[in-house]
Design a protein around this motif. Structure first.
Motif, PDB file in Angstrom:
ATOM      1  N   HIS A 142       9.710   1.791   7.569  1.00  0.00           N
ATOM      2  CA  HIS A 142       8.731   1.088   8.409  1.00  0.00           C
ATOM      3  C   HIS A 142       8.632  -0.401   8.062  1.00  0.00           C
ATOM      4  O   HIS A 142       7.836  -1.113   8.655  1.00  0.00           O
ATOM      5  N   GLY A 143       9.396  -0.833   7.072  1.00  0.00           N
ATOM      6  CA  GLY A 143       9.344  -2.249   6.677  1.00  0.00           C
ATOM      7  C   GLY A 143       8.023  -2.633   6.031  1.00  0.00           C
ATOM      8  O   GLY A 143       7.604  -3.793   6.093  1.00  0.00           O
ATOM      9  N   ALA A 144       7.361  -1.654   5.390  1.00  0.00           N
ATOM     10  CA  ALA A 144       6.076  -1.955   4.735  1.00  0.00           C
ATOM     11  C   ALA A 144       6.319  -2.537   3.339  1.00  0.00           C
ATOM     12  O   ALA A 144       7.336  -2.268   2.712  1.00  0.00           O
ATOM     13  N   THR A 145       5.365  -3.328   2.872  1.00  0.00           N
ATOM     14  CA  THR A 145       5.438  -3.911   1.528  1.00  0.00           C
ATOM     15  C   THR A 145       4.499  -3.138   0.617  1.00  0.00           C
ATOM     16  O   THR A 145       3.308  -3.025   0.907  1.00  0.00           O
ATOM     17  N   LEU A 146       5.039  -2.590  -0.470  1.00  0.00           N
ATOM     18  CA  LEU A 146       4.221  -1.852  -1.444  1.00  0.00           C
ATOM     19  C   LEU A 146       3.919  -2.767  -2.623  1.00  0.00           C
ATOM     20  O   LEU A 146       4.840  -3.210  -3.310  1.00  0.00           O
ATOM     21  N   LEU A 147       2.648  -3.048  -2.863  1.00  0.00           N
ATOM     22  CA  LEU A 147       2.274  -3.891  -3.999  1.00  0.00           C
ATOM     23  C   LEU A 147       1.501  -3.036  -5.004  1.00  0.00           C
ATOM     24  O   LEU A 147       0.450  -2.481  -4.673  1.00  0.00           O
ATOM     25  N   PRO A 148       2.005  -2.904  -6.238  1.00  0.00           N
ATOM     26  CA  PRO A 148       1.339  -2.028  -7.214  1.00  0.00           C
ATOM     27  C   PRO A 148       0.013  -2.606  -7.731  1.00  0.00           C
ATOM     28  O   PRO A 148      -0.046  -3.780  -8.112  1.00  0.00           O
ATOM     29  N   VAL A 149      -1.015  -1.752  -7.746  1.00  0.00           N
ATOM     30  CA  VAL A 149      -2.346  -2.147  -8.212  1.00  0.00           C
ATOM     31  C   VAL A 149      -2.609  -1.628  -9.635  1.00  0.00           C
ATOM     32  O   VAL A 149      -3.297  -2.278 -10.412  1.00  0.00           O
ATOM     33  N   ASP A 150      -2.052  -0.464  -9.952  1.00  0.00           N
ATOM     34  CA  ASP A 150      -2.216   0.083 -11.297  1.00  0.00           C
ATOM     35  C   ASP A 150      -1.880  -1.052 -12.273  1.00  0.00           C
ATOM     36  O   ASP A 150      -0.872  -1.745 -12.091  1.00  0.00           O
ATOM     37  N   SER A 151      -2.721  -1.264 -13.294  1.00  0.00           N
ATOM     38  CA  SER A 151      -2.590  -2.504 -14.094  1.00  0.00           C
ATOM     39  C   SER A 151      -1.198  -2.629 -14.720  1.00  0.00           C
ATOM     40  O   SER A 151      -0.634  -3.723 -14.759  1.00  0.00           O
ATOM     41  N   GLU A 152      -0.634  -1.492 -15.171  1.00  0.00           N
ATOM     42  CA  GLU A 152       0.691  -1.542 -15.803  1.00  0.00           C
ATOM     43  C   GLU A 152       1.760  -1.938 -14.790  1.00  0.00           C
ATOM     44  O   GLU A 152       2.638  -2.759 -15.063  1.00  0.00           O
ATOM     45  N   HIS A 153       1.695  -1.329 -13.609  1.00  0.00           N
ATOM     46  CA  HIS A 153       2.737  -1.554 -12.592  1.00  0.00           C
ATOM     47  C   HIS A 153       2.584  -2.926 -11.967  1.00  0.00           C
ATOM     48  O   HIS A 153       3.563  -3.568 -11.595  1.00  0.00           O
ATOM     49  N   ASN A 154       1.345  -3.389 -11.879  1.00  0.00           N
ATOM     50  CA  ASN A 154       1.130  -4.744 -11.400  1.00  0.00           C
ATOM     51  C   ASN A 154       1.697  -5.736 -12.416  1.00  0.00           C
ATOM     52  O   ASN A 154       2.334  -6.732 -12.053  1.00  0.00           O
ATOM     53  N   ALA A 155       1.500  -5.438 -13.715  1.00  0.00           N
ATOM     54  CA  ALA A 155       2.053  -6.301 -14.771  1.00  0.00           C
ATOM     55  C   ALA A 155       3.579  -6.335 -14.668  1.00  0.00           C
ATOM     56  O   ALA A 155       4.196  -7.409 -14.727  1.00  0.00           O
ATOM     57  N   ILE A 156       4.187  -5.178 -14.493  1.00  0.00           N
ATOM     58  CA  ILE A 156       5.648  -5.095 -14.396  1.00  0.00           C
ATOM     59  C   ILE A 156       6.123  -5.882 -13.174  1.00  0.00           C
ATOM     60  O   ILE A 156       7.079  -6.670 -13.252  1.00  0.00           O
ATOM     61  N   PHE A 157       5.430  -5.686 -12.061  1.00  0.00           N
ATOM     62  CA  PHE A 157       5.772  -6.407 -10.818  1.00  0.00           C
ATOM     63  C   PHE A 157       5.741  -7.913 -11.063  1.00  0.00           C
ATOM     64  O   PHE A 157       6.600  -8.649 -10.599  1.00  0.00           O
ATOM     65  N   GLN A 158       4.727  -8.366 -11.815  1.00  0.00           N
ATOM     66  CA  GLN A 158       4.616  -9.807 -12.090  1.00  0.00           C
ATOM     67  C   GLN A 158       5.723 -10.290 -13.034  1.00  0.00           C
ATOM     68  O   GLN A 158       6.111 -11.449 -12.985  1.00  0.00           O
ATOM     69  N   CYS A 159       6.210  -9.399 -13.916  1.00  0.00           N
ATOM     70  CA  CYS A 159       7.229  -9.809 -14.908  1.00  0.00           C
ATOM     71  C   CYS A 159       8.660  -9.619 -14.416  1.00  0.00           C
ATOM     72  O   CYS A 159       9.599 -10.056 -15.077  1.00  0.00           O
ATOM     73  N   LEU A 160       8.832  -8.932 -13.287  1.00  0.00           N
ATOM     74  CA  LEU A 160      10.192  -8.650 -12.799  1.00  0.00           C
ATOM     75  C   LEU A 160      10.804  -9.892 -12.177  1.00  0.00           C
ATOM     76  O   LEU A 160      10.184 -10.530 -11.333  1.00  0.00           O
ATOM     77  N   ASP A 161      12.004 -10.184 -12.590  1.00  0.00           N
ATOM     78  CA  ASP A 161      12.745 -11.301 -12.009  1.00  0.00           C
ATOM     79  C   ASP A 161      13.552 -10.730 -10.836  1.00  0.00           C
ATOM     80  O   ASP A 161      14.602 -10.131 -11.022  1.00  0.00           O
TER      81      ASP A 161
END
Ligand code: NAD
Ligand code: MG
Length: 388
Positions: A142-161
């Motif tokens: 569906h072309g949706a964007t999944l943004l993680p909210v769980d603090s760990e996964h949000n941290a990983i999302f922020q650290c991923l290059d």
């Protein structure tokens, strides 16, 4: 940030839902609330709908529909009730939807929200653990964007290059260790619901608090990371970090490790997803590293936290195992909170259900829901015949 982003919150009366509303209400003119949903808390839902001038409010419990109508009479806010009405609310096409229902009950609404191809801020880990690749595939389709909210996964999302995904060698989830990190094991087995929900660092809903005490929460998060970041099980690690200052880390093949730090306040990861790809101001405290002084790390104690191994094994087994693990855990945690089983029984119930039930891999959403239902039925039978 684009003016007036439309927002829907699934699970608006819960801990994550209320933190989301708090941020929205601090940014007048930036967000417009489309729909709010809740299970049975009519008063909380009506209050939130009035305060945020929501267009629509939906309660899952149909027996409370009239109360919701009465509570919102004369406001012009549309009302609805029942599971299908919650999925319809998720389909209203908000630019940004917060998935903050607790448990696999959130799966249908999440799948409905993904159909719109917009942004889904994702807290409801149980839905992803149960439906796994079906949910990830739906988001892609569906072309949706999944943004993680769980603090760990949000941290990983922020650290991923994202420019060099092949450079990632390992994801390291941090875990506080919960309220029983150092409690004598026999005392831990007899813990009461009040003791189990008293998390040392985070204020959260009852179910995730109990999961943090057994560390099933970290097990569910391993499976969540496996799907969100397409990371194989052998490159996912957990380290105990009692201060909850580092929210998780990404290791690269050159030996660099990137970490995200911050206070233990869910409004930070939620704000990251609300403003993404930009940033927004929050009222959250700033960390003072000199005052914190030290950050500690230890390996998880496998004897103390058998749920972690159960979840890792379910992740490696794949197929129906994660959905069974989750459903049995939901049933066991509910029974524990109701005073029907002991704290030490929770993981035993989950292990027994996994031993007894081995259906084929679910290939569709109805398959997942059928496995979820049957695993709960078996969990109840296990609790009645073996534990009680
Ligand atoms: P909560 O119990 O405080 O709130 C749950 C919300 O879901 C409520 O609005 C409730 O009305 C709604 N709900 C419950 N059952 C429902 C049903 N059958 N149908 C429709 N709505 C239903 O939970 P929470 O702590 O806010 O957690 C929500 C989700 O976010 C969970 O999956 C949890 O694991 C995840 N999460 C929470 C935190 C946190 O800090 N609380 C952190 C990370 C992830
Ligand atoms: Mg977490």
């Amino acid at each position: 940030m684009t003016a007036c982003k439309t927002v829907t919150i699934l699970g608006a009366t819960g801990s994550v839902g209320q933190s989301t509303l708090d941020l929205i209400q601090r940014s007048p003119g930036i967000f417009s609330v489309e729909a709010l949903t809740a299970r049975s808390d009519v008063e909380g839902l009506a209050k939130a709908a009035r305060a945020s001038s929501a267009k629509c409010a939906v309660i899952a419990d149909t027996a409370r529909f009239q109360d919701l109508k009465d509570a919102l009479a004369g406001t012009g806010i549309e009302v609805g009730a029942g599971e299908d009405a919650i999925a319809d609310a998720a389909r209203r096409g908000a630019d940004w939807t917060m998935a903050a229902i607790v448990g696999c009950a959130g799966l249908m609404p999440v799948m409905a929200a993904l159909e719109g191809g917009k942004t889904l801020a994702f807290a409801n880990k149980e839905a992803l653990v149960s439906a796994g690749s079906l949910m990830i595939d739906a988001a892609k389709r569906h072309g949706a964007t999944l943004l993680p909210v769980d603090s760990e996964h949000n941290a990983i999302f922020q650290c991923l290059d994202r420019s060099a995904p092949k450079g990632v060698s390992r994801i390291i989830l941090t875990a506080s260790g919960g309220p029983f990190r150092t409690t004598p094991l026999d005392e831990m087995a007899r813990a009461t619901p009040a003791q189990a929900v008293a998390h040392p660092n985070w204020s959260m809903g009852a179910k995730i608090s109990v999961d943090s005490a057994t560390m099933m929460n970290k097990g569910l998060e391993l499976i969540e990371a496996h799907h969100l970041f397409a990371m194989p099980a052998d490159r996912l690690d957990v380290v105990i970090h009692p201060q909850s200052v580092i929210h998780s880390m990404v290791e690269y093949i050159d030996g660099s490790v990137l970490a995200q730090l911050g206070p233990a306040d869910m409004r930070i990861p939620i704000a990251h997803t609300l403003a993404w790809p930009e940033r927004m101001d929050t009222p959250c405290e700033r960390i003072d590293l000199a005052a914190i002084g030290r950050l500690d790390f230890t390996a998880p104690d496998v004897l103390r936290f058998p749920a972690l191994k159960l979840a890792r094994d379910a992740m490696v087994a794949g197929g129906a195992a994660p959905a069974i693990l989750n459903a049995a855990n939901e049933a066991a945690v509910a029974a524990f909170l109701a005073g029907e089983i002991g704290f030490g029984n929770i993981v035993t119930v989950v292990a027994r259900v996994l031993d007894r039930y081995a259906p084929d891999e679910p290939l569709s959403l109805p398959d997942v829901l059928a496995i979820d239902k049957e695993a709960r039925r078996i969990a109840l039978a296990v609790m009645e015949s073996v534990i009680a």
